[in-house]
Design an enzyme around this catalytic site. Structure first.
Site, PDB file in Angstrom:
ATOM      1  CD  GLU A   1      -1.816  -2.384   1.448  1.00  0.00           C
ATOM      2  OE1 GLU A   1      -0.630  -2.664   1.773  1.00  0.00           O
ATOM      3  OE2 GLU A   1      -2.722  -3.222   1.428  1.00  0.00           O
TER       4      GLU A   1
ATOM      5  CG  HIS B   1     -10.909  -5.712   8.141  1.00  0.00           C
ATOM      6  ND1 HIS B   1      -9.751  -6.006   8.801  1.00  0.00           N
ATOM      7  CD2 HIS B   1     -10.806  -6.334   6.941  1.00  0.00           C
ATOM      8  CE1 HIS B   1      -8.973  -6.771   8.037  1.00  0.00           C
ATOM      9  NE2 HIS B   1      -9.586  -6.983   6.899  1.00  0.00           N
TER      10      HIS B   1
HETATM   11  C1  LIG Z   1      -2.209  -4.571   4.538  1.00  0.00           C
HETATM   12  C2  LIG Z   1      -3.348  -5.324   3.977  1.00  0.00           C
HETATM   13  N1  LIG Z   1      -3.646  -5.187   2.681  1.00  0.00           N
HETATM   14  C3  LIG Z   1      -4.668  -5.877   2.151  1.00  0.00           C
HETATM   15  C4  LIG Z   1      -5.416  -6.733   2.916  1.00  0.00           C
HETATM   16  C5  LIG Z   1      -6.555  -7.512   2.285  1.00  0.00           C
HETATM   17  N2  LIG Z   1      -6.161  -8.920   2.283  1.00  0.00           N
HETATM   18  C6  LIG Z   1      -6.549  -9.758   3.250  1.00  0.00           C
HETATM   19  S1  LIG Z   1      -5.819 -11.246   3.123  1.00  0.00           S
HETATM   20  C7  LIG Z   1      -4.986 -10.793   1.719  1.00  0.00           C
HETATM   21  C8  LIG Z   1      -4.097 -11.773   1.027  1.00  0.00           C
HETATM   22  C9  LIG Z   1      -2.923 -12.124   1.844  1.00  0.00           C
HETATM   23  O1  LIG Z   1      -2.234 -13.170   1.258  1.00  0.00           O
HETATM   24  P1  LIG Z   1      -1.162 -13.983   2.053  1.00  0.00           P
HETATM   25  O2  LIG Z   1      -0.341 -13.051   2.866  1.00  0.00           O
HETATM   26  O3  LIG Z   1      -0.452 -14.855   1.100  1.00  0.00           O
HETATM   27  O4  LIG Z   1      -1.985 -14.846   3.110  1.00  0.00           O
HETATM   28  P2  LIG Z   1      -3.007 -16.039   2.850  1.00  0.00           P
HETATM   29  O5  LIG Z   1      -4.370 -15.457   2.932  1.00  0.00           O
HETATM   30  O6  LIG Z   1      -2.691 -16.649   1.553  1.00  0.00           O
HETATM   31  O7  LIG Z   1      -2.787 -16.959   4.009  1.00  0.00           O
HETATM   32  C10 LIG Z   1      -5.291  -9.496   1.379  1.00  0.00           C
HETATM   33  C11 LIG Z   1      -4.765  -8.804   0.214  1.00  0.00           C
HETATM   34  C12 LIG Z   1      -5.083  -6.824   4.279  1.00  0.00           C
HETATM   35  N3  LIG Z   1      -5.777  -7.605   5.122  1.00  0.00           N
HETATM   36  N4  LIG Z   1      -4.043  -6.136   4.773  1.00  0.00           N
END
Ligand SMILES: Cc1ncc(C[n+]2csc(CCOP(=O)(O)OP(=O)(O)O)c2C)c(N)n1
Ligand SMILES: Cc1ncc(C[n+]2csc(CCOP(=O)(O)OP(=O)(O)O)c2C)c(N)n1
Ligand SMILES: [Mg+2]
Ligand SMILES: [Mg+2]
Lengths: 320, 346, 320, 346
Positions: free
Chosen positions: D61, D130
């Site tokens: 971000e 959130h």
């Molecule tokens: C800083 C931030 N940006 C965006 C989000 C929205 N978001 C929630 S989970 C996610 C994907 C995260 O992927 P990863 O770190 O690989 O974890 P996984 O869900 O695959 O375990 C996103 C983009 C968030 N929670 N926090």
């Protein structure tokens, strides 16, 4: 190899930066330039060399230590000094001060007093060029301390992901204010630390203008071939204190350079020797110096005489 | 024991006192142990407590804010220092998404005793990126305590209290206050001091934060020569905010200026003005006036900078208008400037 | 090599996670668990294996996808389900919900719904241990997407600089919500991308519990010897949608796994096969399953019957 | 041409319209082109304009905010989308230190035409990380425009206007508004709409942001049955703020509630209450009341979440108190909840 006339032109650039900074040093105590200054004595060859290798339409970004970059790009000192004096005729109508110079007309889009913040802006500019299918290259200059900010890595990742035409130029003076690299870095080599990304790398002695040019040219060729961003690591000696006009070797946080080292790390001295070896005459160089001195002197006086912004300017330039 | 100390010494002294008393206290941040020692406010700490308890960091405000939280969760009491409040914006996610809510989300099972110290205020043409205050922004997020010590005694007591506090506390220190000298009673109870009347008066209440208290005192001095006595309240702790002292004062004076060292829009001045307008609805004889930064980024050039920052002159002019007084000739008054900062005694 | 009794204990852990998640899947439609759930089906072997290699006093941090980690550490389901039901008896008195579970008593200090935010917290905990000259290790679990956040790099840099005893565990399912790695990464190998820092690395198939344990043990030994942090890269298949209880292979952003792949990437199935090979009887495993089923069922019922927090709780637990 | 559209469709339609008209407009952000399309609000864009003009990003971000700025400086018009406003805190340094001040510092030589869209509001037990709104925080920093469209027509006109604006604009969209259907005149002038009276009344002015407008309309419906007519002002553009519409309304009603979708402390409600208290000093018959989030992080569990969020019931109860009315029996009224969101027509 540089031609003699190229050499002279580059020499003029180095000198303009050096003499401008020296002029600031000698006038600063008059308290007319009410802005913190981060001077570039020792740093000159980096922007001069890198910008020499870029096409005229290149877009650049820098930091608060931006005098050398601005001067290398523009050769202009009127609006520059006016800005330092806080005058209406300054680059930012006096609102920018030394730390936030910009000259979009000459490709210098933005500089910033918050470390590392222009790095993603530069990536955004590179993205814009890719978006418009233009080949315009972008170069972003930042200090070694900026590599510790997360946004550097985010920016590198995105530039590598999108194969952007951007050159990350790390101006490594081994210091962040008074803190040495070994107290800040969890890696041993800046270049190796980024090599896990899909980018090309090069490093050189940033005090040696010819070396800077060679490294930049080689790196740009590799970037063009691979369609990958480049990371250029250039070391230099910051001769003065972090901010302000004085030497501070005596303070104790770093060793004083030996007389040999002073020469080896002085881009002007080193390039002068190279020019003489190239067949330039000392008289030619001296003459050039006289011209540059006159330019600086004249700009300084103009800046002093210029008018301060009127009160109404306070609320201007915010929203369109 | 009461000694005369500068604000900067009071800060260093308070930290040393707490580090002495509690081995879990440590001070860290960019340039904290260098020879400049954050304008002298961490002086002596590295000598006395060693580099393990007073250390610098890489330029990584986001992670370092998280590091402070993690260390606090682990039973330590970190004091994280920033030479400009503006850089805290890099740690805003940790501050507003994590630090403020971790205890609440854990149903009270976590505790985060940590302090953030950051310097605000005016330097030598610092410009737009080195001039933010942010106390209203931090206070906006429940779960954080926010204070702005004004006197050397405040600096001493509030920093000690902040270190002892079991909650995250952000202290913002105005650069121009550093030179002020004043009596510091080292046995004064460490307390996150709330609002206090620093000058009694009957004509008009000026509720101030940080450096604005000094400007208000100057304004009061000038107005007093003309028979107008301002009552000045220094807010000190802006969050959680107890506005009672201000309300009591306004009940007496019927007039109120909020002079905040920040932008007005959704800043602390808005909060206090909204509360006092509500609470003192019956006793206010005219609308509350707010004084703060001009609603633009801070310009570098001095003449515009002078217009940007609120000052004693603004306070005098607004007070005159509110009280229906004629305009005082200020030509022979000297006001504070970079070159003529107030040095104390407070 | 694992002993049979160790194996059975680990199996119980895997199963507890799996059956807990399955229980959530079957009860979620009743709308009693009013919290978004990021389930760990496919992920089980990672926390079970890594935590198996850590001493009891280890401190851990995780993400919103934290069920498997919590259960691996605690084997506890009463307060867990109560939290999902938003009850007063929940881990966070219902204030946490699924995404912010913590259990400091069992070493799980914090988890977070903002990607990458607990990584520096874990580094802070490791710093605290070094400060107190304690050998307590820290492990922080995060998704592959977290590596794109700058704070990961800042944290890695600081941990490497200070030689902290911390294990960075990247749980790589190749997805951030619906976006594949190739649309997010400017590097080709996660492990190589960090190797420029002074840390040790290892990777393994995170679906294979034994492989996870072997890699963790080897890495921890290297960390101990070098006094460097470790980066452990473990791949796994996220069987369900990002958030919620359903499979979503049909949606189209990724391929449906073949039946063989389903088995290969199912940590429970793989470890079951290994246990049988180790001489465990199917009956023994079935019996264990019955026990775990009973635990889950019982906790679920208790959670349902527990009381919701009273209105006064709204303002509690904020400041001390 | 006027068509009935949902808020989400209006957003996607507005983006498509501007992308059609101007090739320099592009939309990007995490998960913008995936099959869920940010709750449908970017639907159709990738099909129509391709992945070069509607693309996803890594989770970065901070850098992506800078990328938007850099692209805008280079003559493009980026629209950067976030599925939760809370994540913008990671970009706070770029927003408050760079985006807001770059033009000013350049003495007007730079321009930054960019839009940030972020979703606020309530989901299914979203909890503390959130659920932030942040419009007051963004508005605090001069140099940013901040809007909260409420109706589908607002969503359409304001997004179009934001994209055409030469300045950085942040639009915050409440998740529960997405389902609302209403007439959208596609030829309506793209304007960053300011405050508007959405329901006339004479008893009390309720100045609202975003979803609070819907709650206020519900409250008005209930109160109207008891002969009390609320006048409801939807603020829409909170920064720069023109409070005239509210002031005019208060001049008529003599009573004012500010119902903001955020915490009160130094939030937008404080700013508006401070301004209206000042401007309507003579016409206010009782103090302005503010309604907003409870001053704690948002809890997950439903009963506490219901207490955390301001609602029509709060508005009714406060209005009754201000007007000295008896308490209405609300047992037979149905109020909005996650399960019973208002769907429109607006
Ligand atoms: C800083 C931030 N940006 C965006 C989000 C929205 N978001 C929630 S989970 C996610 C994907 C995260 O992927 P990863 O770190 O690989 O974890 P996984 O869900 O695959 O375990 C996103 C983009 C968030 N929670 N926090
Ligand atoms: C984000 C941020 N943190 C801290 C500072 C304070 N600061 C100003 S310059 C500087 C050192 C930067 O070092 P480097 O990037 O190497 O640049 P150099 O000054 O050596 O050219 C620091 C810490 C800042 N300006 N911005
Ligand atoms: Mg440096
Ligand atoms: Mg993932």
């Amino acid at each position: 190899m540089l031609t003699k006339s190229e050499g002279l032109q580059l020499y003029r650039s180095l000198l303009l930066i050096r003499l401008t900074e020296e002029a600031i040093r000698s006038h600063y105590h008059l308290d007319e330039m009410k802005t913190p200054v981060h001077l570039g004595i020792g740093q000159e060859a980096i922007p001069v060399g890198v910008c020499h290798c870029l096409p005229k339409n290149a877009v650049t970004f820098g930091t608060y230590r931006n005098h050398a970059l601005y001067l290398a790009l523009t050769q202009e000192t009127d609006r520059f000094f006016a800005e330092l004096f806080g005058k209406e005729t300054g680059l930012g109508r006096g609102k920018a001060g030394s730390m936030h110079l910009c000259a979009p007309g000459q490709g210098l889009m933005a500089t910033s007093a918050v470390v590392a913040t222009t790095i993603p802006l530069a990536v955004g500019a590179a993205l814009a060029h890719a978006y418009r299918k233009e080949s315009t290259p972008v170069a972003v200059f930042f200090g070694d301390g900026a590599m510790e900010e997360g946004v550097f890595w985010e920016s590198l990742n995105f530039a590598s992901l999108r194969s952007l035409n951007i050159l990350f130029v790390c101006e490594d003076n081994g210091l962040a204010i008074h803190t040495g690299a070994s107290d800040r870095r969890g890696f041993s080599s800046a270049v190796r630390s980024v090599q896990g990304f899909r980018c090309k790398t090069a490093s050189a002695d940033g005090s040696d203008l010819s070396a800077v040019i060679r490294a930049t040219e080689r790196l740009r060729a590799e970037m063009a071939q691979s369609k990958q961003p480049g990371f250029l690591h250039l070391t230099y000696l910051r001769f003065l204190e972090h901010v302000g006009i004085n030497e501070d070797f005596a303070v104790g946080y770093r060793d004083s350079p030996s007389p040999e080292e002073r020469i080896a790390r002085d881009p002007v001295a080193r390039f002068t020797a190279q020019l003489l070896a190239l067949g330039c005459a000392q008289g030619e160089l001296d003459e050039m110096r006289t011209g540059v001195e006159a330019q600086v002197e004249c700009s300084l006086n103009r800046a002093r005489d210029a008018r301060l912004p009127a009160d109404e300017a306070l609320y201007e330039d915010l929203l369109i | 024991m009461t000694t005369a100390r500068t604000y900067r010494d009071a800060l260093a002294f308070a930290a040393a006192k707490e580090m002495d008393a509690d081995p879990s206290v440590f001070v860290f941040g960019l340039d904290v142990p260098d020879h400049k020692r954050i304008f002298g406010s961490t002086k002596g700490l590295v000598e006395k407590f060693g580099i393990d308890r007073c250390f610098g960091t890489p330029l990584s405000e986001d992670a370092m804010t998280g590091v402070a939280i993690g260390a606090a969760l682990s039973g330590l009491r970190p004091v994280h220092v920033h030479i400009r409040a503006d850089f805290l914006l890099l740690g805003m996610n940790q501050i507003a998404n994590v630090m403020s809510s971790l205890r609440y989300m854990s149903g009270g099972s976590l505790r985060l005793p940590l302090v953030i110290r950051a310097i605000i205020g005016r330097g030598w043409g610092q410009g737009a990126q080195h001039s933010k205050s942010l106390h209203g922004v931090f206070g906006h997020f429940p779960g954080l305590k926010v204070g702005l010590p004004t006197s050397p005694q405040d600096a001493y007591s509030m920093l000690r209290a902040a270190i002892r506090d079991e909650n995250p506390v952000i202290l913002l220190e105005h650069r121009w206050l550093y030179d002020i000298e004043g009596p510091v009673d080292e046995n004064h109870l460490p307390l996150l001091e709330g609002p206090v009347v620093v000058r009694p008066g009957n004509a008009l209440t000026v509720a101030c934060t940080s450096w604005m208290t000094i400007e208000a005192l100057k304004a009061a001095e000038v107005l007093a020569k003309h028979g107008v006595e301002l009552e000045i309240v220094d807010i000190r702790t802006v969050a959680p905010l107890d506005e009672t002292v201000v309300a009591d004062s306004v009940a007496k004076t019927g007039h109120c200026i909020v002079a905040d060292y920040d932008w007005l829009y959704s800043g602390f001045s808005a909060e206090l003005a909204a509360r006092i307008s509500h609470r003192c609805f019956g006793s206010l004889r005219c609308p509350i006036e707010r004084i703060g930064f001009a609603q633009v980024p801070c310009p570098t050039t001095r003449p515009l900078e002078n217009l940007f920052y609120p000052s004693a002159v603004h306070i005098i002019r607004v007070a005159e208008r509110m009280l229906g007084l004629p305009m005082i000739d200020l030509n022979h008054e000297t006001f504070y400037s970079y070159e003529e900062r107030f040095k104390g005694p407070f």
